[in-house]
Design a protein around this motif. Structure first.
Motif, PDB file in Angstrom:
ATOM      1  N   GLU A 156       0.934  -1.242  -0.109  1.00  0.00           N
ATOM      2  CA  GLU A 156      -0.077  -0.087  -0.001  1.00  0.00           C
ATOM      3  C   GLU A 156       0.669   1.101   0.174  1.00  0.00           C
ATOM      4  N   ARG A 157       0.528   2.096  -0.708  1.00  0.00           N
ATOM      5  CA  ARG A 157       1.118   3.426  -0.852  1.00  0.00           C
ATOM      6  C   ARG A 157       1.014   4.164   0.487  1.00  0.00           C
ATOM      7  N   PRO A 158       2.148   4.711   1.331  1.00  0.00           N
ATOM      8  CA  PRO A 158       1.948   5.262   2.669  1.00  0.00           C
ATOM      9  C   PRO A 158       1.412   6.487   2.612  1.00  0.00           C
ATOM     10  N   ALA A 159       0.530   6.649   3.550  1.00  0.00           N
ATOM     11  CA  ALA A 159      -0.173   8.151   3.889  1.00  0.00           C
ATOM     12  C   ALA A 159       0.856   9.222   3.692  1.00  0.00           C
ATOM     13  N   GLY A 160       0.493  10.494   3.398  1.00  0.00           N
ATOM     14  CA  GLY A 160       1.270  11.470   3.436  1.00  0.00           C
ATOM     15  C   GLY A 160       2.303  11.620   2.025  1.00  0.00           C
ATOM     16  N   THR A 161       2.122  10.789   1.200  1.00  0.00           N
ATOM     17  CA  THR A 161       2.834  10.763  -0.032  1.00  0.00           C
ATOM     18  C   THR A 161       2.484  11.492  -1.178  1.00  0.00           C
ATOM     19  N   GLU A 162       1.290  11.962  -1.111  1.00  0.00           N
ATOM     20  CA  GLU A 162       0.441  12.795  -2.223  1.00  0.00           C
ATOM     21  C   GLU A 162       1.480  13.873  -2.642  1.00  0.00           C
ATOM     22  N   GLY A 163       1.709  13.868  -4.055  1.00  0.00           N
ATOM     23  CA  GLY A 163       2.568  15.017  -4.611  1.00  0.00           C
ATOM     24  C   GLY A 163       4.042  14.840  -4.681  1.00  0.00           C
ATOM     25  N   MET A 164       4.270  13.389  -4.235  1.00  0.00           N
ATOM     26  CA  MET A 164       5.754  12.833  -4.404  1.00  0.00           C
ATOM     27  C   MET A 164       5.890  12.220  -5.774  1.00  0.00           C
ATOM     28  N   THR A 165       6.936  12.406  -6.301  1.00  0.00           N
ATOM     29  CA  THR A 165       7.440  12.039  -7.601  1.00  0.00           C
ATOM     30  C   THR A 165       7.694  10.326  -7.387  1.00  0.00           C
ATOM     31  N   ALA A 166       7.560   9.720  -8.606  1.00  0.00           N
ATOM     32  CA  ALA A 166       7.901   8.461  -8.451  1.00  0.00           C
ATOM     33  C   ALA A 166       9.315   7.915  -8.232  1.00  0.00           C
ATOM     34  N   GLU A 167      10.226   8.870  -8.485  1.00  0.00           N
ATOM     35  CA  GLU A 167      11.716   8.449  -7.831  1.00  0.00           C
ATOM     36  C   GLU A 167      11.676   8.761  -6.361  1.00  0.00           C
ATOM     37  N   GLU A 168      10.918   9.691  -5.885  1.00  0.00           N
ATOM     38  CA  GLU A 168      10.967  10.115  -4.308  1.00  0.00           C
ATOM     39  C   GLU A 168      10.227   8.879  -3.675  1.00  0.00           C
ATOM     40  N   LEU A 169       9.120   8.349  -4.242  1.00  0.00           N
ATOM     41  CA  LEU A 169       8.226   7.122  -3.762  1.00  0.00           C
ATOM     42  C   LEU A 169       9.226   5.798  -3.666  1.00  0.00           C
ATOM     43  N   ALA A 170      10.021   5.648  -4.850  1.00  0.00           N
ATOM     44  CA  ALA A 170      10.675   4.443  -4.674  1.00  0.00           C
ATOM     45  C   ALA A 170      11.521   4.030  -3.892  1.00  0.00           C
ATOM     46  N   VAL A 171      11.990   5.409  -3.113  1.00  0.00           N
ATOM     47  CA  VAL A 171      12.873   5.107  -1.717  1.00  0.00           C
ATOM     48  C   VAL A 171      12.315   4.511  -0.797  1.00  0.00           C
ATOM     49  N   LEU A 172      10.992   4.629  -0.659  1.00  0.00           N
ATOM     50  CA  LEU A 172      10.022   4.051   0.500  1.00  0.00           C
ATOM     51  C   LEU A 172       9.663   2.609   0.261  1.00  0.00           C
ATOM     52  N   VAL A 173      10.143   2.163  -0.940  1.00  0.00           N
ATOM     53  CA  VAL A 173       9.813   0.741  -1.080  1.00  0.00           C
ATOM     54  C   VAL A 173      10.920  -0.091  -0.759  1.00  0.00           C
ATOM     55  N   THR A 174      10.617  -1.185  -0.036  1.00  0.00           N
ATOM     56  CA  THR A 174      12.026  -2.030   0.356  1.00  0.00           C
ATOM     57  C   THR A 174      11.596  -3.577  -0.283  1.00  0.00           C
ATOM     58  N   ARG A 175      12.691  -4.048  -0.301  1.00  0.00           N
ATOM     59  CA  ARG A 175      12.709  -5.633  -0.684  1.00  0.00           C
ATOM     60  C   ARG A 175      11.509  -6.439   0.060  1.00  0.00           C
ATOM     61  N   ASP A 176      11.708  -6.227   1.470  1.00  0.00           N
ATOM     62  CA  ASP A 176      10.878  -7.054   2.119  1.00  0.00           C
ATOM     63  C   ASP A 176       9.280  -6.342   1.913  1.00  0.00           C
ATOM     64  N   SER A 177       9.010  -5.305   1.552  1.00  0.00           N
ATOM     65  CA  SER A 177       7.821  -4.811   1.412  1.00  0.00           C
ATOM     66  C   SER A 177       7.256  -5.434   0.041  1.00  0.00           C
ATOM     67  N   MET A 178       8.178  -5.918  -0.981  1.00  0.00           N
ATOM     68  CA  MET A 178       7.462  -6.506  -1.923  1.00  0.00           C
ATOM     69  C   MET A 178       7.442  -8.060  -1.856  1.00  0.00           C
ATOM     70  N   ILE A 179       7.979  -8.398  -0.612  1.00  0.00           N
ATOM     71  CA  ILE A 179       7.779  -9.893  -0.583  1.00  0.00           C
ATOM     72  C   ILE A 179       6.674 -10.101   0.231  1.00  0.00           C
ATOM     73  N   GLY A 180       6.242  -8.920   1.113  1.00  0.00           N
ATOM     74  CA  GLY A 180       5.138  -8.878   2.000  1.00  0.00           C
ATOM     75  C   GLY A 180       5.652  -9.222   3.387  1.00  0.00           C
ATOM     76  N   THR A 181       6.936  -9.305   3.685  1.00  0.00           N
ATOM     77  CA  THR A 181       7.265  -9.460   5.080  1.00  0.00           C
ATOM     78  C   THR A 181       7.684  -8.118   5.677  1.00  0.00           C
ATOM     79  N   GLY A 182       7.196  -7.130   5.017  1.00  0.00           N
ATOM     80  CA  GLY A 182       7.469  -5.590   5.450  1.00  0.00           C
ATOM     81  C   GLY A 182       6.278  -4.675   4.792  1.00  0.00           C
ATOM     82  N   LEU A 183       6.626  -3.319   5.278  1.00  0.00           N
ATOM     83  CA  LEU A 183       5.798  -2.459   4.720  1.00  0.00           C
ATOM     84  C   LEU A 183       6.588  -1.303   4.019  1.00  0.00           C
ATOM     85  N   ALA A 184       5.843  -0.590   3.264  1.00  0.00           N
ATOM     86  CA  ALA A 184       6.688   0.314   2.687  1.00  0.00           C
ATOM     87  C   ALA A 184       7.127   1.438   3.888  1.00  0.00           C
ATOM     88  N   LYS A 185       8.015   2.033   3.666  1.00  0.00           N
ATOM     89  CA  LYS A 185       8.463   3.280   4.771  1.00  0.00           C
ATOM     90  C   LYS A 185       7.485   4.405   4.504  1.00  0.00           C
TER      91      LYS A 185
END
Length: 191
Positions: A156-185
């Motif tokens: 899920e996209r974290p709250a408070g990220t409206e207006g962020m660019t894709a490049e800025e958002l990519a920094v919030l995504v972790t490997r574990d969040s893409m496996i499901g053992t973590g959440l996006a930062k």
């Protein structure tokens, strides 16, 4: 384990069977050019481009390939999207099938028998061990990767990220969040 790997590498180098520079280049490729940064780019694009997200739902293999991420164990992909009421977790119960071109090298725990069995039997308990505590009414879906099909969790996209660019958002995504053992930062946690 590290000492064994180093001893094996030294022995193979001394026998002329491997070139340490080539080995370093391969590892560097999987750590920086192939790997979690690629998956983070896919997720950020899905978060910012509804048409891409729809394509990802329909044909993840083609959508991911359109960004140039194809190859080793990423030939057949399916994206599963976390929602407010469903959290997805990926495991490979038979071996360690993992989409290298999108997530890089698999973490050691992903291949461990304990994770492979417990993620199916007690996914909520496993998630809590990873520091992810979900509401009791949150549904957890466990997806079993195979040699024919690998999964990518779109957190899920974290709250408070409206207006962020894709490049800025990519920094919030972790490997574990893409496996499901973590959440996006959250933006606060990434700074």
């Amino acid at each position: 384990m590290q000492a064994r790997v180093k001893a094996l590498e030294t022995l193979l180098t001394e026998k002329g069977l491997i070139d340490p520079a080539a080995l370093d280049a391969i590892v560097e490729t999987y750590e920086t050019k192939v790997g979690p940064r690629n998956g983070a780019h896919v997720v950020a694009k899905a978060w910012t481009d509804p048409d891409f997200a729809a394509w990802l739902r329909k044909d993840a293999t083609a959508a991911i390939a359109s960004l140039g991420y194809t190859g080793r164990q990423g030939e057949h992909m399916r994206a599963v999207f976390n929602t407010a009421d469903t959290h997805n977790v990926v495991v490979c119960t038979l071996c360690s099938c993992y989409p290298w071109s999108v997530l890089g090298l698999p973490p050691v725990w992903y291949k461990a028998p304990a994770y492979r069995s417990r993620a199916v039997i007690d996914p909520r308990g496993v998630l809590e061990e990873f520091g992810v505590t979900l509401a009791q009414d949150m549904k957890i879906r466990v997806w079993d990767s195979t040699a024919e099909l690998r999964y990518l969790v779109i957190p899920e996209r974290p709250a408070g990220t409206e207006g962020m660019t894709a490049e800025e958002l990519a920094v919030l995504v972790t490997r574990d969040s893409m496996i499901g053992t973590g959440l996006a930062k959250t933006p606060e946690a990434s700074s």
